[in-house]
Design a protein around this motif. Structure first.
Motif, PDB file in Angstrom:
ATOM      1  N   TRP A 189      46.357  46.484  70.742  1.00 39.11           N
ATOM      2  CA  TRP A 189      45.712  46.133  72.019  1.00 39.11           C
ATOM      3  C   TRP A 189      44.246  46.597  72.137  1.00 39.11           C
ATOM      4  O   TRP A 189      43.653  46.501  73.210  1.00 39.11           O
ATOM      5  CB  TRP A 189      46.542  46.642  73.202  1.00 39.11           C
ATOM      6  N   GLU A 190      43.698  47.082  71.082  1.00 38.90           N
ATOM      7  CA  GLU A 190      42.279  47.462  70.985  1.00 38.90           C
ATOM      8  C   GLU A 190      41.739  48.270  72.173  1.00 38.90           C
ATOM      9  O   GLU A 190      42.042  49.436  72.282  1.00 38.90           O
ATOM     10  CB  GLU A 190      41.432  46.226  70.683  1.00 38.90           C
ATOM     11  N   ASP A 191      40.990  47.637  73.087  1.00 36.45           N
ATOM     12  CA  ASP A 191      40.289  48.422  74.119  1.00 36.45           C
ATOM     13  C   ASP A 191      41.050  48.573  75.437  1.00 36.45           C
ATOM     14  O   ASP A 191      40.461  48.930  76.455  1.00 36.45           O
ATOM     15  CB  ASP A 191      38.917  47.792  74.401  1.00 36.45           C
ATOM     16  N   ASN A 192      42.345  48.300  75.431  1.00 38.13           N
ATOM     17  CA  ASN A 192      43.101  48.407  76.684  1.00 38.13           C
ATOM     18  C   ASN A 192      43.565  49.857  76.897  1.00 38.13           C
ATOM     19  O   ASN A 192      44.608  50.281  76.422  1.00 38.13           O
ATOM     20  CB  ASN A 192      44.304  47.445  76.621  1.00 38.13           C
ATOM     21  N   THR A 193      42.756  50.613  77.630  1.00 35.73           N
ATOM     22  CA  THR A 193      43.039  52.041  77.848  1.00 35.73           C
ATOM     23  C   THR A 193      44.305  52.250  78.680  1.00 35.73           C
ATOM     24  O   THR A 193      45.035  53.223  78.468  1.00 35.73           O
ATOM     25  CB  THR A 193      41.838  52.702  78.566  1.00 35.73           C
ATOM     26  N   VAL A 194      44.559  51.308  79.612  1.00 40.11           N
ATOM     27  CA  VAL A 194      45.746  51.440  80.475  1.00 40.11           C
ATOM     28  C   VAL A 194      47.020  51.434  79.611  1.00 40.11           C
ATOM     29  O   VAL A 194      47.910  52.280  79.795  1.00 40.11           O
ATOM     30  CB  VAL A 194      45.798  50.301  81.525  1.00 40.11           C
TER      31      VAL A 194
ATOM     32  N   GLN B   1      46.543  51.185  69.834  1.00 41.94           N
ATOM     33  CA  GLN B   1      45.172  50.838  70.216  1.00 41.94           C
ATOM     34  C   GLN B   1      44.402  50.268  69.017  1.00 41.94           C
ATOM     35  O   GLN B   1      43.601  49.347  69.166  1.00 41.94           O
ATOM     36  CB  GLN B   1      44.460  52.078  70.751  1.00 41.94           C
TER      37      GLN B   1
ATOM     38  N   THR C 295      47.261  52.243  76.484  1.00 43.01           N
ATOM     39  CA  THR C 295      47.284  53.500  75.710  1.00 43.01           C
ATOM     40  C   THR C 295      47.854  54.634  76.557  1.00 43.01           C
ATOM     41  O   THR C 295      48.732  55.389  76.105  1.00 43.01           O
ATOM     42  CB  THR C 295      45.862  53.860  75.237  1.00 43.01           C
ATOM     43  N   ILE C 296      47.376  54.728  77.804  1.00 46.56           N
ATOM     44  CA  ILE C 296      47.868  55.794  78.695  1.00 46.56           C
ATOM     45  C   ILE C 296      49.366  55.629  78.957  1.00 46.56           C
ATOM     46  O   ILE C 296      50.124  56.602  78.923  1.00 46.56           O
ATOM     47  CB  ILE C 296      47.066  55.805  80.030  1.00 46.56           C
TER      48      ILE C 296
END
Lengths: 137, 63
Positions: free
Chosen positions: A41-46, A37, A48-49
């Motif tokens: 991919w910075e703000d890509n929460t999907v 993160q 990260t999950i």
């Protein structure tokens, strides 16, 4: 007799190798989940999950492989590892909670991190294993 | 617990490594049993007694 040795030693070596692969895979998966993160991919929460999920799955594989490895050891080696695990668990619980209390009481100048506990358990396990093996030399 | 494994091994001209292979444990475990630092389980003691074709109580002596 040679075949028997080859079989027992080969199984043992194969289990050690597989455990190393699973552990390495878990470390890599954890590193990607931790730093992905920040650096990729910075703000890509999907994403990260997804990577946290993958790291957890690989971690479960590592746990199962570790159990297989322990079960494949002979009785003295197993005793050494079980004793080392008991010491590492005890030190982890007692040391970890004391460390947390020191943090809560603001006695230490930094915040108690879970990574410190993981390192404490790992180092304790390593030392206890070598001490155990040395005792039966 | 004392044992006569070292003597029996010598009589059968066996090394620790060879005995370890025969009973499927590590050489370190055989060494620890011989020096009395580790007591084997009943299944391992039976394996050793079968290998030397002797009753278990003649190999392992309770102190």
């Amino acid at each position: 007799m040679e075949t028997k040795q080859s079989s027992w030693k080969a199984t043992s070596k194969r289990n050690i190798r597989q455990l190393a692969y699973w552990t390495g895979g878990w470390v890599v998966a954890m590193a990607i989940a931790s730093f992905g993160q920040k650096y990729f991919w910075e703000d890509n929460t999907v994403l990260t999950i997804i990577f946290i999920f993958i790291a957890t799955l690989v971690g479960v594989g590592m746990i199962l492989m570790n159990r297989k490895y322990i079960n494949s050891l002979d009785e003295m080696q197993r005793k050494v590892h079980i004793e080392a695990m008991a010491i590492a668990l005890g030190v982890g619980v007692v040391g970890g909670l004391s460390y947390s209390l020191l943090d809560q009481a603001n006695v230490i100048g930094f915040s108690a991190e879970i990574a410190d506990l993981v390192m404490l358990i790992g180092i304790t396990y390593l030392i206890a294993t070598f001490a155990g093996l040395n005792r039966y030399k | 617990m004392k044992n006569r494994i070292k003597v029996l091994r010598a009589e059968h001209n066996m090394t620790q490594a060879e005995l370890a292979v025969a009973v499927e444990v590590s050489r370190q475990t055989i060494n620890a049993i011989e020096t009395g630092k580790f007591d084997p389980s009943l299944p391992l003691a039976f394996k050793i007694s079968k290998l030397f074709d002797l009753p278990i109580e003649t190999i392992f002596i309770d102190e």
